[in-house]
Motif scaffolding. Structure first.
Motif, PDB file in Angstrom:
ATOM      1  N   ARG A  45       0.842  -1.186   0.000  1.00  0.00           N
ATOM      2  CA  ARG A  45       0.000   0.000   0.000  1.00  0.00           C
ATOM      3  C   ARG A  45       0.887   1.250   0.000  1.00  0.00           C
ATOM      4  O   ARG A  45       1.999   1.231   0.516  1.00  0.00           O
ATOM      5  CB  ARG A  45      -0.904   0.004   1.235  1.00  0.00           C
ATOM      6  N   PRO A  46       0.387   2.356  -0.548  1.00  0.00           N
ATOM      7  CA  PRO A  46       1.174   3.595  -0.565  1.00  0.00           C
ATOM      8  C   PRO A  46       1.633   4.029   0.828  1.00  0.00           C
ATOM      9  O   PRO A  46       2.749   4.505   0.985  1.00  0.00           O
ATOM     10  CB  PRO A  46       0.195   4.615  -1.180  1.00  0.00           C
ATOM     11  N   LYS A  47       0.776   3.852   1.839  1.00  0.00           N
ATOM     12  CA  LYS A  47       1.163   4.281   3.186  1.00  0.00           C
ATOM     13  C   LYS A  47       2.323   3.441   3.726  1.00  0.00           C
ATOM     14  O   LYS A  47       3.141   3.941   4.520  1.00  0.00           O
ATOM     15  CB  LYS A  47      -0.033   4.214   4.139  1.00  0.00           C
ATOM     16  N   THR A  48       2.417   2.178   3.296  1.00  0.00           N
ATOM     17  CA  THR A  48       3.544   1.340   3.715  1.00  0.00           C
ATOM     18  C   THR A  48       4.835   1.847   3.101  1.00  0.00           C
ATOM     19  O   THR A  48       5.865   1.958   3.778  1.00  0.00           O
ATOM     20  CB  THR A  48       3.305  -0.120   3.294  1.00  0.00           C
ATOM     21  N   ILE A  49       4.802   2.169   1.822  1.00  0.00           N
ATOM     22  CA  ILE A  49       5.988   2.693   1.141  1.00  0.00           C
ATOM     23  C   ILE A  49       6.389   4.043   1.738  1.00  0.00           C
ATOM     24  O   ILE A  49       7.582   4.315   1.947  1.00  0.00           O
ATOM     25  CB  ILE A  49       5.729   2.837  -0.371  1.00  0.00           C
ATOM     26  N   ILE A  50       5.408   4.881   2.034  1.00  0.00           N
ATOM     27  CA  ILE A  50       5.695   6.195   2.621  1.00  0.00           C
ATOM     28  C   ILE A  50       6.359   6.034   3.988  1.00  0.00           C
ATOM     29  O   ILE A  50       7.335   6.734   4.310  1.00  0.00           O
ATOM     30  CB  ILE A  50       4.407   7.030   2.732  1.00  0.00           C
ATOM     31  N   ALA A  51       5.844   5.108   4.800  1.00  0.00           N
ATOM     32  CA  ALA A  51       6.438   4.861   6.120  1.00  0.00           C
ATOM     33  C   ALA A  51       7.875   4.366   5.982  1.00  0.00           C
ATOM     34  O   ALA A  51       8.777   4.800   6.721  1.00  0.00           O
ATOM     35  CB  ALA A  51       5.593   3.852   6.893  1.00  0.00           C
ATOM     36  N   ALA A  52       8.111   3.466   5.024  1.00  0.00           N
ATOM     37  CA  ALA A  52       9.459   2.953   4.806  1.00  0.00           C
ATOM     38  C   ALA A  52      10.399   4.072   4.357  1.00  0.00           C
ATOM     39  O   ALA A  52      11.537   4.179   4.840  1.00  0.00           O
ATOM     40  CB  ALA A  52       9.433   1.827   3.768  1.00  0.00           C
ATOM     41  N   LEU A  53       9.930   4.929   3.453  1.00  0.00           N
ATOM     42  CA  LEU A  53      10.762   6.033   2.972  1.00  0.00           C
ATOM     43  C   LEU A  53      11.065   7.034   4.089  1.00  0.00           C
ATOM     44  O   LEU A  53      12.161   7.607   4.132  1.00  0.00           O
ATOM     45  CB  LEU A  53      10.059   6.740   1.807  1.00  0.00           C
ATOM     46  N   ALA A  54      10.111   7.241   4.979  1.00  0.00           N
ATOM     47  CA  ALA A  54      10.350   8.136   6.115  1.00  0.00           C
ATOM     48  C   ALA A  54      11.468   7.592   7.009  1.00  0.00           C
ATOM     49  O   ALA A  54      12.337   8.345   7.470  1.00  0.00           O
ATOM     50  CB  ALA A  54       9.063   8.315   6.917  1.00  0.00           C
ATOM     51  N   MET A 218      17.019   1.069  10.702  1.00  0.00           N
ATOM     52  CA  MET A 218      17.186   0.181   9.550  1.00  0.00           C
ATOM     53  C   MET A 218      16.305  -1.059   9.685  1.00  0.00           C
ATOM     54  O   MET A 218      15.639  -1.480   8.730  1.00  0.00           O
ATOM     55  CB  MET A 218      18.652  -0.225   9.413  1.00  0.00           C
ATOM     56  N   ALA A 219      16.301  -1.641  10.875  1.00  0.00           N
ATOM     57  CA  ALA A 219      15.427  -2.799  11.094  1.00  0.00           C
ATOM     58  C   ALA A 219      13.967  -2.398  10.982  1.00  0.00           C
ATOM     59  O   ALA A 219      13.123  -3.190  10.550  1.00  0.00           O
ATOM     60  CB  ALA A 219      15.708  -3.409  12.466  1.00  0.00           C
ATOM     61  N   GLY A 220      13.660  -1.147  11.355  1.00  0.00           N
ATOM     62  CA  GLY A 220      12.297  -0.652  11.230  1.00  0.00           C
ATOM     63  C   GLY A 220      11.829  -0.612   9.787  1.00  0.00           C
ATOM     64  O   GLY A 220      10.650  -0.856   9.497  1.00  0.00           O
ATOM     65  N   VAL A 221      12.741  -0.314   8.859  1.00  0.00           N
ATOM     66  CA  VAL A 221      12.387  -0.310   7.440  1.00  0.00           C
ATOM     67  C   VAL A 221      11.935  -1.709   7.014  1.00  0.00           C
ATOM     68  O   VAL A 221      10.902  -1.881   6.358  1.00  0.00           O
ATOM     69  CB  VAL A 221      13.582   0.150   6.575  1.00  0.00           C
ATOM     70  N   VAL A 222      12.721  -2.718   7.404  1.00  0.00           N
ATOM     71  CA  VAL A 222      12.359  -4.100   7.059  1.00  0.00           C
ATOM     72  C   VAL A 222      11.040  -4.485   7.726  1.00  0.00           C
ATOM     73  O   VAL A 222      10.178  -5.134   7.116  1.00  0.00           O
ATOM     74  CB  VAL A 222      13.469  -5.077   7.489  1.00  0.00           C
ATOM     75  N   PHE A 223      10.870  -4.075   8.963  1.00  0.00           N
ATOM     76  CA  PHE A 223       9.670  -4.429   9.717  1.00  0.00           C
ATOM     77  C   PHE A 223       8.417  -3.842   9.064  1.00  0.00           C
ATOM     78  O   PHE A 223       7.376  -4.507   8.971  1.00  0.00           O
ATOM     79  CB  PHE A 223       9.804  -3.921  11.149  1.00  0.00           C
ATOM     80  N   VAL A 224       8.518  -2.596   8.617  1.00  0.00           N
ATOM     81  CA  VAL A 224       7.376  -1.953   7.963  1.00  0.00           C
ATOM     82  C   VAL A 224       7.015  -2.670   6.672  1.00  0.00           C
ATOM     83  O   VAL A 224       5.832  -2.832   6.336  1.00  0.00           O
ATOM     84  CB  VAL A 224       7.703  -0.468   7.676  1.00  0.00           C
ATOM     85  N   LEU A 225       8.042  -3.120   5.947  1.00  0.00           N
ATOM     86  CA  LEU A 225       7.801  -3.788   4.670  1.00  0.00           C
ATOM     87  C   LEU A 225       7.346  -5.232   4.839  1.00  0.00           C
ATOM     88  O   LEU A 225       6.878  -5.850   3.886  1.00  0.00           O
ATOM     89  CB  LEU A 225       9.076  -3.750   3.817  1.00  0.00           C
ATOM     90  N   MET A 226       7.476  -5.784   6.059  1.00  0.00           N
ATOM     91  CA  MET A 226       7.007  -7.142   6.326  1.00  0.00           C
ATOM     92  C   MET A 226       6.113  -7.108   7.558  1.00  0.00           C
ATOM     93  O   MET A 226       6.414  -7.716   8.584  1.00  0.00           O
ATOM     94  CB  MET A 226       8.205  -8.086   6.533  1.00  0.00           C
TER      95      MET A 226
END
Length: 314
Positions: A45-54, A218-226
Motif C-alpha cells: 500500500r502507498p502508506k507502507t511505502i511512505i512509512a518505509a521512505l520516512a 534500519m530494522a524498522g524499514v524491514v519491519f514496515v515492509l514485512m
C-alpha cells in the motif's frame, strides 16, 4: 610466514562463506514462485511505502549526524550544509559499492576538495567507523546475551551458550571503549602513519546513541515492509547477522549476505514470495533510491568545485 598463513586462512574462510551464500541463493531462487513475488510487491500500500521512505530518510539523516559529530571532534570548518551533502553522497555510494569507495576514496576526495587535510579526513573516517560499530555491538550483544533470537533448527545448546558468551563479550568491549574515552580523552595513537584520537566520553556516548538509533531504524524499514510476519526484535537480530556477514565477506550492498541470513533464519516462518518481496523492496528504498539521488548530486558537487577552481585560476 605466520602473517601470510593468517591472510591465506582469512581468504579461505571468506571464499567458503561466499560459496555457501551463493549455493543457498541458487537453491532459494529455484524454489521461489516468482509470479507470487511480483504479486506481493504489487500489494504494498502507498502508506507502507511512505512509512518505509520516512525511516530511510531518518537513517540517512543519522549518517549525516555521524559526520557533523566528527566535525565537532576534529574541529574542521566545513559548513554544515556541505558536510551533510558529502555525508549523503558518501554513505549512498559506500552502501552500494563498498566502504573503500564511499567511506574511503570518495570521502577523501570530497573533504580535501573542501580544504580539509588528509590526516583530518582519516580522523573523520575512524570516528564514523567507531560510531557505526559501537551501536551494532550494543544491540547485537544485548540480543545474543538475552538469547532473544530464535536459532535455526538443529543448532545445539552449546552453540546457544557460545553465542550468549559472545554477546556478553560485545557488551564488555563497548564498556571498555567508553571507559577508555573517559580515562584518556583525546589521547592519540599512530596507526599506519596517521595520528588517531579517542573522543571524549560525551562524544563517545553520542556515537553510541546515534548508531544504536540508526540500526533500530534500519530494522524498522524491514519491519514496515514485512508487517505482522515476524517479531521486530527477531528482525533486528537477523539484520545484524547479515551486516556482519557482509562485512566479513566485503560484499558491496550486502548482496547475498542479506538474503542468505534472512533465508536461513526466517525461511521457516515467512512464505518465500513475501520474504523475497520484502528484501527486494528494502533494497529498492534503502540502497538503490538513495544511490540514484546521490549520483546527480555528486556530479553537481564536482561541477561546482571545478567551476570554483577555474574561477580562482583566472
Amino acid at each position: 610466514m605466520k602473517r601470510e598463513l593468517r591472510v591465506r586462512i582469512g581468504q579461505i574462510v571468506v571464499a567458503t562463506l561466499f560459496i555457501v551464500v551463493v549455493v543457498l541463493m541458487v537453491r532459494y531462487a529455484r524454489s521461489v514462485d516468482w509470479p507470487a513475488v511480483g504479486k506481493a510487491l504489487a500489494g504494498y500500500r502507498p502508506k507502507t511505502i511512505i512509512a518505509a521512505l520516512a525511516l530511510v530518510t531518518l537513517s540517512y539523516l543519522i549518517y549525516c549526524a555521524y559526520e557533523l559529530s566528527a566535525r565537532a571532534h576534529t574541529g574542521h570548518g566545513v559548513p554544515t550544509r556541505r558536510v551533510m551533502l558529502m555525508a549523503f553522497i558518501g554513505y549512498a555510494f559506500s552502501l552500494n559499492l563498498g566502504a573503500w569507495v564511499g567511506g574511503g576514496g570518495l570521502r577523501l576526495r570530497m573533504y580535501t576538495r573542501s580544504g580539509v587535510r588528509p590526516g583530518v579526513v582519516a580522523h573523520i573516517a575512524a570516528f564514523a567507523v567507531a560510531a557505526n560499530w559501537s551501536g551494532y555491538l550494543v544491540l547485537a550483544g544485548a540480543i545474543l546475551a538475552a538469547r532473544a533470537v530464535r536459532l535455526p533448527p538443529g543448532w545445539s545448546g552449546a552453540a546457544a551458550s557460545g553465542l550468549q558468551a559472545l554477546g556478553v563479550a560485545m557488551l564488555l568491549f563497548v564498556v571498555s571503549y567508553l571507559c577508555a574515552c573517559a580515562r584518556w580523552p583525546h589521547r592519540s595513537w599512530r596507526v599506519r602513519g596517521q595520528d588517531l584520537r579517542l573522543p571524549s566520553l560525551p562524544m563517545a556516548a553520542l556515537q553510541l546513541g546515534l548508531s544504536t538509533l540508526n540500526w533500530i531504524t534500519m530494522a524498522g524499514v524491514v519491519f514496515v515492509l514485512m508487517p505482522g510476519q515476524v517479531d521486530y526484535l527477531e528482525l533486528l537480530g537477523v539484520l545484524l547477522t547479515s551486516a556482519i556477514l557482509a562485512s566479513v565477506m566485503h560484499i558491496p550492498a550486502g548482496l547475498g549476505a542479506l538474503e542468505g541470513a534472512f533465508l536461513v533464519m526466517l525461511g521457516g516462518q515467512v512464505a518465500k514470495p513475501q520474504l523475497l518481496a520484502t528484501l527486494l523492496a528494502y533494497r529498492a528504498v534503502y540502497y538503490l533510491l538513495p544511490m540514484l539521488l546521490a549520483v546527480p548530486v555528486y556530479l553537481a558537487f564536482e561541477a561546482k568545485k571545478r567551476g570554483a577552481g577555474q574561477g580562482q585560476g583566472k
